[in-house]
Design a protein around this motif. Structure first.
Motif, PDB file in Angstrom:
ATOM      1  N   GLY A   6     -21.181  13.742  10.359  1.00 38.28           N
ATOM      2  CA  GLY A   6     -20.848  13.286   9.021  1.00 38.28           C
ATOM      3  C   GLY A   6     -19.597  13.899   8.428  1.00 38.28           C
ATOM      4  N   GLN A   7     -18.949  14.787   9.155  1.00 41.94           N
ATOM      5  CA  GLN A   7     -17.743  15.435   8.640  1.00 41.94           C
ATOM      6  C   GLN A   7     -16.516  14.987   9.417  1.00 41.94           C
ATOM      7  N   LYS A   8     -15.385  14.884   8.727  1.00 41.15           N
ATOM      8  CA  LYS A   8     -14.125  14.646   9.426  1.00 41.15           C
ATOM      9  C   LYS A   8     -13.804  15.874  10.266  1.00 41.15           C
ATOM     10  N   LEU A   9     -13.053  15.665  11.336  1.00 42.09           N
ATOM     11  CA  LEU A   9     -12.865  16.737  12.315  1.00 42.09           C
ATOM     12  C   LEU A   9     -11.766  17.725  11.963  1.00 42.09           C
ATOM     13  N   TYR A  10     -10.957  17.426  10.951  1.00 45.16           N
ATOM     14  CA  TYR A  10      -9.752  18.222  10.773  1.00 45.16           C
ATOM     15  C   TYR A  10      -9.628  18.786   9.361  1.00 45.16           C
ATOM     16  N   SER A  11      -8.798  19.827   9.268  1.00 45.44           N
ATOM     17  CA  SER A  11      -8.527  20.508   8.005  1.00 45.44           C
ATOM     18  C   SER A  11      -7.032  20.469   7.728  1.00 45.44           C
ATOM     19  N   CYS A  12      -6.657  20.992   6.571  1.00 47.47           N
ATOM     20  CA  CYS A  12      -5.242  21.187   6.262  1.00 47.47           C
ATOM     21  C   CYS A  12      -5.065  22.545   5.601  1.00 47.47           C
ATOM     22  N   ILE A  13      -4.003  23.239   5.977  1.00 47.67           N
ATOM     23  CA  ILE A  13      -3.610  24.502   5.355  1.00 47.67           C
ATOM     24  C   ILE A  13      -2.307  24.243   4.612  1.00 47.67           C
ATOM     25  N   VAL A  14      -2.303  24.509   3.316  1.00 44.10           N
ATOM     26  CA  VAL A  14      -1.086  24.346   2.523  1.00 44.10           C
ATOM     27  C   VAL A  14      -0.557  25.741   2.194  1.00 44.10           C
ATOM     28  N   LEU A  15       0.617  26.050   2.706  1.00 43.38           N
ATOM     29  CA  LEU A  15       1.211  27.376   2.542  1.00 43.38           C
ATOM     30  C   LEU A  15       1.921  27.457   1.196  1.00 43.38           C
ATOM     31  N   SER A  16       1.398  28.282   0.314  1.00 45.13           N
ATOM     32  CA  SER A  16       1.937  28.391  -1.045  1.00 45.13           C
ATOM     33  C   SER A  16       2.182  29.842  -1.443  1.00 45.13           C
ATOM     34  N   HIS A  40       1.129  16.389  -5.140  1.00 45.35           N
ATOM     35  CA  HIS A  40       1.648  15.306  -4.290  1.00 45.35           C
ATOM     36  C   HIS A  40       1.058  15.420  -2.884  1.00 45.35           C
ATOM     37  N   ILE A  41       1.041  16.639  -2.358  1.00 43.47           N
ATOM     38  CA  ILE A  41       0.542  16.861  -1.001  1.00 43.47           C
ATOM     39  C   ILE A  41      -0.955  16.589  -0.916  1.00 43.47           C
ATOM     40  N   LEU A  42      -1.722  17.146  -1.842  1.00 46.84           N
ATOM     41  CA  LEU A  42      -3.177  16.991  -1.796  1.00 46.84           C
ATOM     42  C   LEU A  42      -3.591  15.530  -1.895  1.00 46.84           C
ATOM     43  N   GLU A  43      -2.898  14.754  -2.709  1.00 53.36           N
ATOM     44  CA  GLU A  43      -3.258  13.345  -2.850  1.00 53.36           C
ATOM     45  C   GLU A  43      -3.024  12.574  -1.553  1.00 53.36           C
ATOM     46  N   ARG A  44      -2.032  12.969  -0.783  1.00 53.06           N
ATOM     47  CA  ARG A  44      -1.755  12.276   0.481  1.00 53.06           C
ATOM     48  C   ARG A  44      -2.778  12.622   1.570  1.00 53.06           C
ATOM     49  N   LEU A  45      -3.580  13.632   1.328  1.00 59.26           N
ATOM     50  CA  LEU A  45      -4.572  14.055   2.307  1.00 59.26           C
ATOM     51  C   LEU A  45      -5.928  13.377   2.114  1.00 59.26           C
ATOM     52  N   ASN A  46      -6.096  12.657   1.021  1.00 57.37           N
ATOM     53  CA  ASN A  46      -7.379  12.005   0.750  1.00 57.37           C
ATOM     54  C   ASN A  46      -7.796  11.083   1.891  1.00 57.37           C
ATOM     55  N   ASN A  50     -11.393  17.087   6.332  1.00 54.66           N
ATOM     56  CA  ASN A  50     -12.681  17.608   5.885  1.00 54.66           C
ATOM     57  C   ASN A  50     -12.517  18.628   4.761  1.00 54.66           C
ATOM     58  N   ASP A  51     -11.482  19.469   4.878  1.00 52.95           N
ATOM     59  CA  ASP A  51     -11.278  20.511   3.880  1.00 52.95           C
ATOM     60  C   ASP A  51      -9.816  20.929   3.861  1.00 52.95           C
ATOM     61  N   ALA A  52      -9.374  21.416   2.710  1.00 54.09           N
ATOM     62  CA  ALA A  52      -8.015  21.937   2.548  1.00 54.09           C
ATOM     63  C   ALA A  52      -8.102  23.371   2.061  1.00 54.09           C
ATOM     64  N   VAL A  53      -7.252  24.213   2.645  1.00 53.31           N
ATOM     65  CA  VAL A  53      -7.172  25.631   2.252  1.00 53.31           C
ATOM     66  C   VAL A  53      -5.764  25.876   1.727  1.00 53.31           C
ATOM     67  N   ILE A  54      -5.662  26.268   0.476  1.00 51.70           N
ATOM     68  CA  ILE A  54      -4.372  26.599  -0.129  1.00 51.70           C
ATOM     69  C   ILE A  54      -4.220  28.114  -0.092  1.00 51.70           C
ATOM     70  N   VAL A  55      -3.213  28.581   0.639  1.00 53.11           N
ATOM     71  CA  VAL A  55      -3.003  30.024   0.811  1.00 53.11           C
ATOM     72  C   VAL A  55      -1.960  30.498  -0.202  1.00 53.11           C
ATOM     73  N   PHE A  83     -12.224  15.644  -0.017  1.00 52.14           N
ATOM     74  CA  PHE A  83     -12.381  16.812   0.856  1.00 52.14           C
ATOM     75  C   PHE A  83     -12.649  18.045  -0.008  1.00 52.14           C
ATOM     76  N   SER A  84     -13.220  19.067   0.605  1.00 56.12           N
ATOM     77  CA  SER A  84     -13.435  20.311  -0.134  1.00 56.12           C
ATOM     78  C   SER A  84     -12.115  21.074  -0.228  1.00 56.12           C
ATOM     79  N   LEU A  85     -11.955  21.828  -1.293  1.00 52.69           N
ATOM     80  CA  LEU A  85     -10.703  22.515  -1.580  1.00 52.69           C
ATOM     81  C   LEU A  85     -10.998  23.982  -1.832  1.00 52.69           C
ATOM     82  N   GLU A  86     -10.266  24.853  -1.134  1.00 54.49           N
ATOM     83  CA  GLU A  86     -10.467  26.296  -1.284  1.00 54.49           C
ATOM     84  C   GLU A  86      -9.122  26.989  -1.484  1.00 54.49           C
ATOM     85  N   PHE A  87      -9.089  27.927  -2.403  1.00 53.34           N
ATOM     86  CA  PHE A  87      -7.905  28.752  -2.645  1.00 53.34           C
ATOM     87  C   PHE A  87      -8.184  30.136  -2.071  1.00 53.34           C
TER      88      PHE A  87
END
Length: 246
Positions: A6-16, A40-46, A50-55, A83-87
């Motif tokens: 039930g989960q998408k297989l991939y994540s995204c790391i946004v380097l901030s 802008h970036i987060l909206e393109r990931l919709n 599965n999840d995004a991590v903002i560092v 997707f879930s979002l974590e800072f």
């Protein structure tokens, strides 16, 4: 997009977590075309991850980003994304993007993550889809990374190699592809975390050194100049923004 349990297989790391010395202010929170760059970036990931991590580099900056997104998002932040979002706070400070990649990989919920810098707000959904599609096609071969590369307009560095044909990227060696790669717009496998740790212990902070350590990377050529100039365009100085509505 592939799913598992039930989960998408991939994540995204946004380097901030960069210091933004040349810009003179935090880049991811800058407003361009009526939105923060990071949004802008987060909206393109919709519907793609599965999840995004903002560092980010410290707790105060995390609070600032959360407050900023609350201003520009409707309702609570996460209700704007599927997707879930974590800072998270960068584990090792002032070591450049390679430590941010390591911190992000430690916190993702899947085996692979697309890495993006916060100052590339115009990455296209087509590019993201193409990267993940290539990953899906190579999962069975236990791929370590998907690395975009291009043939730069400055070709002098390769002169003297009589066998190299600049109209045919298949003639490029792996080292040439790495030299002309976009390591901060690539996909990396979580299990290679130990290689980054070894590089950091040696104070080798080049992300391309990390790519050289990988046993099974896959390179994808970006041969469309318009796509390259749009998708991989980043903003390092205020003059880079002069042709945008800000």
């Amino acid at each position: 997009m592939m799913f598992m349990n039930g989960q998408k297989l991939y994540s995204c790391i946004v380097l901030s977590g960069g210091m933004s010395r040349r810009m003179g202010q935090d880049k991811g929170s800058m407003i361009i075309q009526e939105k923060p760059m990071i949004l802008h970036i987060l909206e393109r990931l919709n519907y793609k991850i599965n999840d995004a991590v903002i560092v980010l580099n410290d707790a105060q900056r995390i609070a600032d980003y959360q407050s900023l997104l609350n201003q520009y998002c409707e309702g609570d932040i996460e209700s704007n994304f599927d997707f879930s979002l974590e800072f998270v706070e960068d584990e090792i400070k002032e070591k450049g993007p390679i430590s941010g990649i390591m911190t992000g990989l430690k916190n993702i919920k899947t085996d692979y993550a697309l890495v993006l810098p916060c100052d590339s707000p115009f990455i296209s959904e087509d590019n993201i889809d193409a990267m993940f599609k290539l990953l899906e096609e190579n999962l069975e071969s236990n791929i370590d990374a998907i690395i975009p590369f291009h043939i730069k307009s400055n070709k002098d560095k390769f002169k003297g190699n009589g066998e190299f044909n600049f109209n045919d990227a298949s003639e490029m060696t792996t080292d040439m592809k790495i030299a002309n790669s976009e390591p901060l717009h690539s996909i990396y496998k979580k299990e290679n975390l130990n290689k980054i740790d070894e590089l950091l212990k040696e104070d080798n902070l080049y992300v391309k050194s990390f790519i050289k350590c990988l046993k099974n990377p896959c390179f994808i050529e970006v041969d469309n100049k318009v796509l390259f100039e749009k998708d991989f365009r980043n903003f390092n100085r205020k003059e880079d923004l002069k042709d945008l509505e800000i």
